[in-house]
Write a protein that holds these residues in place. Structure first.
Motif, PDB file in Angstrom:
ATOM      1  N   ILE A 103      71.524  58.527  63.284  1.00  0.00           N
ATOM      2  CA  ILE A 103      72.836  57.885  63.272  1.00  0.00           C
ATOM      3  C   ILE A 103      73.027  57.138  61.786  1.00  0.00           C
ATOM      4  N   ALA A 104      71.887  56.302  61.575  1.00  0.00           N
ATOM      5  CA  ALA A 104      72.249  55.487  60.136  1.00  0.00           C
ATOM      6  C   ALA A 104      72.230  56.463  59.047  1.00  0.00           C
ATOM      7  N   GLU A 105      71.683  57.730  59.064  1.00  0.00           N
ATOM      8  CA  GLU A 105      71.740  58.631  58.038  1.00  0.00           C
ATOM      9  C   GLU A 105      72.974  59.462  57.857  1.00  0.00           C
ATOM     10  N   GLN A 106      73.566  59.422  59.202  1.00  0.00           N
ATOM     11  CA  GLN A 106      75.071  60.084  59.248  1.00  0.00           C
ATOM     12  C   GLN A 106      76.334  59.149  58.781  1.00  0.00           C
ATOM     13  N   GLU A 107      75.897  57.803  59.215  1.00  0.00           N
ATOM     14  CA  GLU A 107      76.874  56.845  58.848  1.00  0.00           C
ATOM     15  C   GLU A 107      77.043  56.317  57.452  1.00  0.00           C
ATOM     16  N   ARG A 108      75.692  56.412  56.788  1.00  0.00           N
ATOM     17  CA  ARG A 108      75.568  56.058  55.413  1.00  0.00           C
ATOM     18  C   ARG A 108      76.486  56.652  54.489  1.00  0.00           C
ATOM     19  N   ALA A 109      77.157  56.071  53.695  1.00  0.00           N
ATOM     20  CA  ALA A 109      77.834  56.584  52.671  1.00  0.00           C
ATOM     21  C   ALA A 109      77.442  56.626  51.624  1.00  0.00           C
ATOM     22  N   VAL A 110      76.210  55.943  51.317  1.00  0.00           N
ATOM     23  CA  VAL A 110      75.726  56.086  50.155  1.00  0.00           C
ATOM     24  C   VAL A 110      74.284  56.441  50.277  1.00  0.00           C
ATOM     25  N   PRO A 111      73.811  57.885  49.784  1.00  0.00           N
ATOM     26  CA  PRO A 111      72.497  58.396  50.352  1.00  0.00           C
ATOM     27  C   PRO A 111      71.304  57.562  49.909  1.00  0.00           C
ATOM     28  N   ARG A 112      70.260  57.546  50.768  1.00  0.00           N
ATOM     29  CA  ARG A 112      69.219  56.489  50.656  1.00  0.00           C
ATOM     30  C   ARG A 112      67.766  57.571  50.518  1.00  0.00           C
ATOM     31  N   TYR A 113      66.966  57.249  49.428  1.00  0.00           N
ATOM     32  CA  TYR A 113      65.774  57.736  49.266  1.00  0.00           C
ATOM     33  C   TYR A 113      64.642  56.836  49.343  1.00  0.00           C
ATOM     34  N   ARG A 114      63.856  57.067  50.526  1.00  0.00           N
ATOM     35  CA  ARG A 114      62.808  56.063  50.423  1.00  0.00           C
ATOM     36  C   ARG A 114      61.582  56.764  50.510  1.00  0.00           C
ATOM     37  N   VAL A 115      60.869  56.630  49.370  1.00  0.00           N
ATOM     38  CA  VAL A 115      59.579  57.610  49.039  1.00  0.00           C
ATOM     39  C   VAL A 115      58.225  56.906  48.868  1.00  0.00           C
ATOM     40  N   GLY A 116      57.342  57.414  49.617  1.00  0.00           N
ATOM     41  CA  GLY A 116      55.928  56.701  49.385  1.00  0.00           C
ATOM     42  C   GLY A 116      55.268  57.988  48.720  1.00  0.00           C
ATOM     43  N   SER A 117      54.290  57.521  47.675  1.00  0.00           N
ATOM     44  CA  SER A 117      53.493  58.482  46.942  1.00  0.00           C
ATOM     45  C   SER A 117      52.309  57.854  46.257  1.00  0.00           C
ATOM     46  N   VAL A 118      51.366  58.821  46.449  1.00  0.00           N
ATOM     47  CA  VAL A 118      50.215  58.758  45.910  1.00  0.00           C
ATOM     48  C   VAL A 118      50.035  58.814  44.216  1.00  0.00           C
ATOM     49  N   ASN A 119      49.129  58.836  43.509  1.00  0.00           N
ATOM     50  CA  ASN A 119      49.035  58.865  42.051  1.00  0.00           C
ATOM     51  C   ASN A 119      49.196  60.544  41.945  1.00  0.00           C
ATOM     52  N   GLY A 120      50.270  60.916  41.326  1.00  0.00           N
ATOM     53  CA  GLY A 120      50.774  62.230  41.034  1.00  0.00           C
ATOM     54  C   GLY A 120      51.796  62.323  39.845  1.00  0.00           C
ATOM     55  N   PRO A 121      51.994  63.558  39.675  1.00  0.00           N
ATOM     56  CA  PRO A 121      53.093  63.796  38.526  1.00  0.00           C
ATOM     57  C   PRO A 121      54.434  63.685  38.661  1.00  0.00           C
ATOM     58  N   PHE A 122      54.859  63.327  40.254  1.00  0.00           N
ATOM     59  CA  PHE A 122      56.406  63.391  40.740  1.00  0.00           C
ATOM     60  C   PHE A 122      57.068  62.141  40.550  1.00  0.00           C
ATOM     61  N   LEU A 123      56.341  60.948  40.950  1.00  0.00           N
ATOM     62  CA  LEU A 123      57.213  59.787  41.097  1.00  0.00           C
ATOM     63  C   LEU A 123      58.173  59.343  40.132  1.00  0.00           C
ATOM     64  N   SER A 124      57.725  59.247  38.757  1.00  0.00           N
ATOM     65  CA  SER A 124      58.472  58.619  37.845  1.00  0.00           C
ATOM     66  C   SER A 124      59.496  59.485  37.296  1.00  0.00           C
ATOM     67  N   GLY A 125      59.130  60.635  37.096  1.00  0.00           N
ATOM     68  CA  GLY A 125      60.340  61.810  37.221  1.00  0.00           C
ATOM     69  C   GLY A 125      61.235  61.905  38.145  1.00  0.00           C
ATOM     70  N   LEU A 126      60.770  61.681  39.459  1.00  0.00           N
ATOM     71  CA  LEU A 126      61.715  61.987  40.477  1.00  0.00           C
ATOM     72  C   LEU A 126      62.645  60.638  40.772  1.00  0.00           C
ATOM     73  N   VAL A 127      62.215  59.682  40.397  1.00  0.00           N
ATOM     74  CA  VAL A 127      62.966  58.361  40.270  1.00  0.00           C
ATOM     75  C   VAL A 127      64.053  58.554  39.274  1.00  0.00           C
ATOM     76  N   GLN A 128      63.618  59.120  37.864  1.00  0.00           N
ATOM     77  CA  GLN A 128      64.655  59.327  37.072  1.00  0.00           C
ATOM     78  C   GLN A 128      65.814  60.443  37.438  1.00  0.00           C
ATOM     79  N   ARG A 129      65.231  61.588  37.786  1.00  0.00           N
ATOM     80  CA  ARG A 129      66.160  62.462  38.541  1.00  0.00           C
ATOM     81  C   ARG A 129      67.324  62.009  39.348  1.00  0.00           C
ATOM     82  N   LEU A 130      66.747  61.219  40.212  1.00  0.00           N
ATOM     83  CA  LEU A 130      67.606  60.685  41.312  1.00  0.00           C
ATOM     84  C   LEU A 130      68.681  60.004  40.861  1.00  0.00           C
ATOM     85  N   THR A 131      67.968  59.060  39.709  1.00  0.00           N
ATOM     86  CA  THR A 131      69.232  57.992  39.411  1.00  0.00           C
ATOM     87  C   THR A 131      70.112  58.631  38.533  1.00  0.00           C
TER      88      THR A 131
END
Length: 335
Positions: A103-131
């Motif tokens: 319900i919160a996802e449906q009602e949320r006007a602003v998309p939210r990404y809560r991401v947990g990550s281990v050490n890897g090649p994704f996180l910093s680039g993913l944050v940059q892409r999302l922002t």
């Protein structure tokens, strides 16, 4: 008066700890496995920590929850009561979290990404892409060396997604019913000092490093066993394997103290060479996990796309790996 005061103090002291959902899950897991040690393994915590937690729960409730014998543990009468109530409460809370998230996802006007990550090649680039792609989105990150811990966080509703790595063909953590998809498959490379005698080679066989000391970043799963197995196949046993943080790995490689097992996307660092292992004996599978029903398929697709874009950018920053992938198309993005 002294006896009464002592009794009142003790009661107030016991009431300082309140039962939480994690306590109920621990009790149910102990009952389901029939053993504190097995339950600790399932929950991904040390046995002494689980034993201490059980003792605090029993102290709070005022009596033992399990009888212990050679065959394991059996619930006491109080234990049966706690289990009966817990098996009602836990599914109800899980259902509430799932419905609330939907319900919160449906009602949320602003998309939210809560991401947990281990050490890897994704996180910093993913944050940059999302922002950049979704400047209105709320991006929340957390990191851990433990894939099991991240899976637990997602299951409990503390994050929407987990970006983890698993060794070779090993499965993602299965203790919690999450949905997993493989984003990319990488070989494991080694990090050598530029002064290392083998640094000028295009690749190096594992057996040629038999006399080396090794360093690797922390993680759970079977990677340590897989590495030991491949070393045995190559005819040697590692002299030493140091488990240290990323900065220490880099320093040990630069100083020639150790050969570092690293991801193939490791960014160029002065004084170091990222070297393929001949035959790619070790591999690392990057996986994205989420709790079914807690996020929309559209959100999963958007995050996966951004993560893959970030991964391809990390590959593009490593000329050696980019060239290596041309000869080994089975590695790289898997979607």
């Amino acid at each position: 008066m002294k006896r009464t005061f002592t009794g009142r103090w003790h009661a107030r002291n016991v009431r300082r700890m309140r039962l939480e959902l994690r306590h109920l899950r621990a009790v149910c897991t102990i009952a389901d496995t029939g053993s504190v040690s097995k339950a600790a393994s399932v929950l991904g915590i040390a046995q002494p920590a689980l034993t201490a937690q059980l003792q605090r729960i029993e102290s709070t409730l005022g009596a033992p929850l399990f009888e212990r014998d050679r065959r394991g543990v059996r619930p006491t009468q109080l234990g049966q009561l706690v289990l009966e109530r817990a098996r009602v409460v836990l599914p109800a809370v899980d259902g509430l979290q799932e419905e609330a998230s939907r319900i919160a996802e449906q009602e949320r006007a602003v998309p939210r990404y809560r991401v947990g990550s281990v050490n890897g090649p994704f996180l910093s680039g993913l944050v940059q892409r999302l922002t950049e792609a979704e400047p209105q989105a709320e991006v929340i990150t957390q990191v851990s060396w433990s894939a099991k811990e991240l899976a637990e966080v997602v299951f409990e509703g503390g994050a929407d997604f987990a970006l983890i790595g698993t060794c070779g063909d090993a499965d993602a953590p299965s203790e919690r019913p999450l949905t997993w998809t493989t984003l990319a498959l990488d070989p494991v490379f080694v990090l050598l000092a530029e002064s290392h005698p083998l640094a000028g080679r295009s690749e190096v066989a594992l057996a040629e490093l038999a006399d080396s000391r090794w360093a690797v970043t922390p993680g759970d799963g079977c990677f340590g066993d897989c590495f030991a197995r491949e070393c045995a196949r190559a005819g040697f046993s590692p002299r030493a394997v140091y488990e240290v943080d990323v900065a220490s790995c880099v320093g040990m490689a630069q100083d020639g103290q150790a050969v570092v097992l690293c991801q193939a996307t490791f960014r160029y660092t002065p004084g170091l060479v990222v070297m393929p292992l001949a035959g790619a004996p070790l591999s690392w599978r990057h996986q994205l996990g989420w709790r079914p029903g807690s996020v929309s398929p559209d959100l999963v697709e958007r995050l996966s796309g951004h993560a893959l874009h970030a991964y391809r950018e990390s590959v593009g920053r490593n000329d050696r790996y980019e060239s290596w992938l041309i000869e080994h198309p089975e590695f790289g993005p898997q979607r």
